[in-house]
Scaffold this active site. Structure first.
Site, mmCIF file in Angstrom:
data_model
loop_
_atom_site.group_PDB
_atom_site.id
_atom_site.type_symbol
_atom_site.label_atom_id
_atom_site.label_comp_id
_atom_site.label_asym_id
_atom_site.label_seq_id
_atom_site.Cartn_x
_atom_site.Cartn_y
_atom_site.Cartn_z
ATOM 1 N N HIS A 47 38.531 40.829 48.487
ATOM 2 C CA HIS A 47 39.870 41.091 49.027
ATOM 3 C C HIS A 47 40.675 41.959 48.066
ATOM 4 C CE1 HIS A 47 40.104 37.690 46.326
ATOM 5 N NE2 HIS A 47 41.345 38.066 46.071
ATOM 6 N N LYS A 273 47.565 48.693 38.108
ATOM 7 C CA LYS A 273 46.667 47.526 37.977
ATOM 8 C C LYS A 273 45.824 47.689 36.720
ATOM 9 C CE LYS A 273 43.231 46.673 41.207
ATOM 10 N NZ LYS A 273 42.798 46.087 42.493
ATOM 11 N N CYS A 320 41.066 36.788 41.718
ATOM 12 C CA CYS A 320 39.813 37.216 42.328
ATOM 13 C C CYS A 320 38.697 36.555 41.520
ATOM 14 C CB CYS A 320 39.723 38.741 42.246
ATOM 15 S SG CYS A 320 38.442 39.466 43.273
ATOM 16 N N LYS A 353 31.577 49.082 45.165
ATOM 17 C CA LYS A 353 31.231 50.492 45.432
ATOM 18 C C LYS A 353 29.834 50.631 46.028
ATOM 19 C CE LYS A 353 31.554 51.072 40.858
ATOM 20 N NZ LYS A 353 31.383 49.648 40.512
HETATM 21 C C1 LIG Z 1 39.364 41.652 40.139
HETATM 22 C C2 LIG Z 1 38.115 42.321 40.601
HETATM 23 C C3 LIG Z 1 37.971 43.689 40.410
HETATM 24 C C4 LIG Z 1 36.821 44.343 40.820
HETATM 25 N N1 LIG Z 1 36.733 45.682 40.661
HETATM 26 C C5 LIG Z 1 35.662 46.347 41.151
HETATM 27 C C6 LIG Z 1 35.635 47.750 41.123
HETATM 28 O O1 LIG Z 1 36.576 48.381 40.657
HETATM 29 N N2 LIG Z 1 34.571 48.381 41.656
HETATM 30 C C7 LIG Z 1 33.517 47.706 42.188
HETATM 31 O O2 LIG Z 1 32.573 48.340 42.640
HETATM 32 N N3 LIG Z 1 33.521 46.346 42.246
HETATM 33 C C8 LIG Z 1 34.555 45.667 41.736
HETATM 34 N N4 LIG Z 1 34.614 44.300 41.812
HETATM 35 C C9 LIG Z 1 33.456 43.554 42.299
HETATM 36 C C10 LIG Z 1 33.351 43.449 43.793
HETATM 37 O O3 LIG Z 1 34.623 43.266 44.382
HETATM 38 C C11 LIG Z 1 32.380 42.315 44.120
HETATM 39 O O4 LIG Z 1 31.144 42.581 43.469
HETATM 40 C C12 LIG Z 1 32.148 42.154 45.593
HETATM 41 O O5 LIG Z 1 33.358 42.022 46.275
HETATM 42 C C13 LIG Z 1 31.266 40.941 45.873
HETATM 43 O O6 LIG Z 1 31.137 40.778 47.256
HETATM 44 P P1 LIG Z 1 30.336 39.593 47.940
HETATM 45 O O7 LIG Z 1 30.227 39.963 49.361
HETATM 46 O O8 LIG Z 1 29.096 39.337 47.150
HETATM 47 O O9 LIG Z 1 31.246 38.296 47.709
HETATM 48 P P2 LIG Z 1 32.540 37.747 48.544
HETATM 49 O O10 LIG Z 1 33.488 38.824 48.811
HETATM 50 O O11 LIG Z 1 33.046 36.570 47.786
HETATM 51 O O12 LIG Z 1 31.922 37.297 49.897
HETATM 52 C C14 LIG Z 1 31.226 36.095 50.070
HETATM 53 C C15 LIG Z 1 31.707 35.478 51.343
HETATM 54 O O13 LIG Z 1 30.892 34.362 51.680
HETATM 55 C C16 LIG Z 1 31.708 33.405 52.279
HETATM 56 N N5 LIG Z 1 31.049 32.091 52.206
HETATM 57 C C17 LIG Z 1 30.741 31.417 51.083
HETATM 58 N N6 LIG Z 1 30.213 30.218 51.383
HETATM 59 C C18 LIG Z 1 30.164 30.146 52.726
HETATM 60 C C19 LIG Z 1 29.741 29.126 53.637
HETATM 61 N N7 LIG Z 1 29.270 27.957 53.217
HETATM 62 N N8 LIG Z 1 29.818 29.388 54.960
HETATM 63 C C20 LIG Z 1 30.303 30.577 55.414
HETATM 64 N N9 LIG Z 1 30.763 31.548 54.581
HETATM 65 C C21 LIG Z 1 30.689 31.337 53.255
HETATM 66 C C22 LIG Z 1 32.964 33.466 51.439
HETATM 67 O O14 LIG Z 1 34.071 32.845 52.050
HETATM 68 C C23 LIG Z 1 33.134 34.964 51.254
HETATM 69 O O15 LIG Z 1 33.924 35.537 52.274
HETATM 70 C C24 LIG Z 1 35.766 43.604 41.421
HETATM 71 C C25 LIG Z 1 35.912 42.227 41.615
HETATM 72 C C26 LIG Z 1 37.076 41.591 41.227
HETATM 73 C C27 LIG Z 1 37.200 40.122 41.441
HETATM 74 O O1 LIG Z 2 33.021 48.235 39.049
HETATM 75 C C1 LIG Z 2 33.899 48.874 38.514
HETATM 76 O O2 LIG Z 2 33.938 50.093 38.599
HETATM 77 C C2 LIG Z 2 34.933 48.161 37.684
HETATM 78 C C3 LIG Z 2 34.844 48.670 36.322
HETATM 79 C C4 LIG Z 2 35.370 47.807 35.280
HETATM 80 C C5 LIG Z 2 35.095 46.407 35.484
HETATM 81 C C6 LIG Z 2 35.375 45.951 36.872
HETATM 82 N N1 LIG Z 2 34.702 46.746 37.793
#
Ligand SMILES: Cc1cc2nc3c(=O)[nH]c(=O)nc-3n(C[C@H](O)[C@H](O)[C@H](O)COP(=O)(O)OP(=O)(O)OC[C@H]3O[C@@H](n4cnc5c(N)ncnc54)[C@H](O)[C@@H]3O)c2cc1C
Ligand SMILES: O=C(O)[C@@H]1CCCCN1
Length: 391
Positions: A47, A273, A320, A353
């Protein structure tokens, strides 16, 4: 098979599950995407408004994957007629990489040069002319990855989920999965239904191990709460995206051994940010009870020293979570004992990304196809010493 049955069920509608479901539907697979919360939500990792997109990495394979990934982002933008990232000529921000001359900085620089990514090296004497309002630390060098920019995270999720539905995919939100019964047909039980499919993809972010426990597997994942801090500009506009202020990564610093990173002021007027790339461990269901602010202290000291144009007190703090593996590389693999279960996990704070390519790879794995990239850095067996499973 009954009408409840699908070719594939994807658990978790974060960025990785949403792109996986979209790719499955594109491949004409009858797909169900299950999400525990009512969408959209802000309780996982995908998010918020913005993320960094970049080719600057310390490993060739990430830079290679990003080559195709940029094309996939553009393809989705065209398909849905929406702008998901700011990399078009005028708005492309670039990524400023700063760090001690020797060490990680050199690794980033060599990877970028070896892969012919367009970069600009900023000699110390020219630094402030290109990047006003930032103090480059003593002994640090700086370069700009000119391919980098800002991705719109919430807008991405809405878009990709919408495209998935247009392709006939089914999303059921507010349906927490409470049980999984592996087998040649996998049965998935939620708080309000039972669904079956030939194949299952688990992309549950911080809840990966909770779900994997139903399949006899635990991975060495650590869930970390990140305080997402926004800092007020003393002179409005000085770090603004419109003025082409870049995203940045400070690789190491006096204040911290982990990265400090930031994005230009954009989503909240006048606020930039800047976050620390680690935090305190948390239970994903108790995220708000984790109140450690050690990362904010580090950021305040760094901002005072290097970003003198920001008020060194966070104006907004959001939350997050990262789900981190011991080597910070992703998990993209088949389940070691159930070959019709695919796992995408441990994106270690840098997975957004890669969403379009992760979706493509998890789709390929689930269909028994040879994946488009060498997935050996992402295999579960690299954790042999850590995993509590019969690997
Ligand atoms: C502060 C922050 C900054 C970041 N900056 C960057 C960046 O600049 N560039 C970049 O490339 N990446 C960045 N990232 C990383 C990136 O956002 C994450 O790697 C990515 O969002 C992970 O996605 P996901 O789908 O694995 O996890 P999530 O988005 O957590 O999705 C998992 C989903 O599964 C659902 N779920 C879990 N358990 C269940 C269940 N039992 N039943 C049904 N649903 C369930 C959850 O509710 C959730 O919606 C950042 C992350 C954070 C926190
Ligand atoms: O994935 C990214 O690009 C950023 C860089 C720095 C750390 C957090 N994630």
């Amino acid at each position: 098979m009954s009408s409840q049955d699908y070719d594939c069920i994807v658990i978790g509608a974060g960025v990785q599950g949403s792109f996986t479901a979209y790719n499955l539907a594109k491949n004409n697979k009858k797909t169900l995407l299950l999400e525990q919360f009512v969408l959209p939500h802000s309780r996982g990792s995908s998010h918020g408004q913005t993320r960094i997109i970049r080719k600057a990495y310390d490993e060739d394979y990430y830079t290679h994957m990003m080559e195709e990934c940029y094309q996939l982002w553009s393809q989705l933008e065209k398909e849905a007629n929406v702008k998901l990232y700011r990399t078009s000529s005028l708005r492309r921000t670039g990524l400023l990489v700063m760090g001690p001359e020797q060490g990680d900085y050199q690794v980033f620089k060599s990877t970028l040069e070896r892969n012919k990514v367009p970069i600009v090296i900023l000699p110390r004497e020219e630094f402030s002319q290109h990047i006003p309002h930032v103090n480059l630390s003593q002994g640090n060098a700086a370069l700009v990855d000119t391919t980098a920019g800002v991705l719109y995270a919430d807008r991405t999720l809405k878009t990709v989920q919408g495209q998935f539905q247009k392709l006939g995919g089914v999303i059921k939100d507010g349906q927490k999965v409470i049980d999984i019964t592996p087998g040649s047909v996998v049965t998935v039980t939620t708080v309000s239904g039972v669904y079956r499919a030939k194949r299952l993809v688990i992309t549950a972010g911080p809840w990966a191990n909770t779900l994997l426990s139903h399949t006899g597997l635990q991975l060495p994942l650590q869930v970390i709460k990140i305080n997402v801090c926004y800092w007020r500009e003393k002179i409005p506009g000085s770090y603004n995206v419109q003025h082409r202020f870049p995203c940045f990564i400070q690789l190491e610093s006096e204040e911290a051994k982990h990265h400090i990173y930031g994005l230009p002021s954009n989503e909240y007027p006048g606020l930039m940010k800047i976050c620390y790339h680690t935090g305190a461990e948390t239970d994903p269901d108790e995220r708000d009870r984790q109140t450690d602010r050690g990362d904010i202290d580090i950021l305040q000291r760094y901002i005072t020293r290097c970003f003198p144009g920001l008020v060194p007190i966070p104006a907004v703090v959001e939350s997050c979570m990262y789900t981190v593996t011991p080597d910070n590389h992703f998990v993209l693999d088949l389940h070691p004992t159930h070959s019709n279960i695919v796992i995408g996990a441990g994106f270690s704070g840098h997975g957004f990304k890669f969403g379009p390519i992760v979706g493509k790879l998890l789709c390929e794995l689930s269909q028994g196809e040879v994946p488009s990239y060498d997935l050996s850095p992402f295999r579960i067996r690299r954790f042999q010493a850590h995993s509590k499973s019969a690997l």
